[in-house]
Design a protein around this motif. Structure first.
Motif: not given
Length: 221
Positions: A194-202
């Motif tokens: 989740l951390i990695v995915n949200f970082t990429a999304l942001l």
């Protein structure tokens, strides 16, 4: 005619600044909590040296570079002052990018992995080389010794376009790197995922708002 709904660049840059804070926070949580921390080129743990790579490339190269692009729309100051800050922020971004590449080469060397064999690495090396070339051309055209006013004016649209293209290339490179890391570590269905995915999304949203700020007019009174 009545006034319509208008959004100025300064409002958009505020959103981008908030995204910068969020991305930085997520990245630090990921690297310090989930990935054993960061080492500055000297450690018995190559993973800590590698972790310096995403830290410098995302925060130093991309986020600082994005702030340099938006500086003319973020602060109501004299253009000459903004030019100096624009140049210095891009210098910080370039130094961070070079150090980030050194970190990944060093970490791979210590564990015996080959270099430059993925699309991510090709895009990343292209981005840092183009960035350096853009910086040199911009420095000699607009700072020292500086081209003639007519030449500067004719170069400016190209300077802006190429700069934005390189910035978006860097963001795309980061996205491929996060995806590559996600798949390599098999992070599916975990808090770290989740951390990695949200970082990429942001990061994508940050790039969107940086690009939008450049296209909108400044709305200072």
């Amino acid at each position: 005619m009545g006034g319509g709904f208008h959004v100025g660049a300064a409002s958009i840059t505020t959103v981008a600044h908030l995204l910068l804070i969020a991305i930085t926070s997520l990245l630090l949580v990921w690297l310090l909590h989930f990935r054993e921390g960061v080492a500055f080129f000297s450690s018995s743990n190559p993973t800590k040296i590698f972790n310096l790579h995403p830290l410098l490339m995302v925060i130093g190269f991309i986020l600082v570079g994005g702030e340099a692009i938006m500086i003319y729309k973020s602060v109501a100051e004299k253009r000459r002052s903004m030019k100096v800050i624009h140049m210095l922020l891009h210098l910080v971004a370039m130094v961070a990018g070079v150090l980030g590449i050194i970190a990944v080469f060093k970490s791979k060397k210590e564990v015996g992995l080959p270099d430059m064999y993925t699309l991510h690495s090709w895009l990343g090396m292209s981005a840092i080389c183009l960035f350096g070339l853009q910086y040199i051309i911009g420095f000699f055209s607009y700072v020292f010794p500086g081209a003639e006013m007519y030449t500067r004016a004719s170069l400016l649209p190209w300077h802006r376009f190429v700069g934005m293209a390189i910035f978006l290339l860097a963001v795309g490179t980061a996205e491929t790197g996060l995806l590559q890391y996600f798949q390599f570590l098999n992070l599916f269905r975990s808090q770290e995922a989740l951390i990695v995915n949200f970082t990429a999304l942001l990061l994508f949203l940050y790039a969107f708002f940086v690009a939008l700020s450049v296209t909108l007019p400044t709305n200072y009174s």
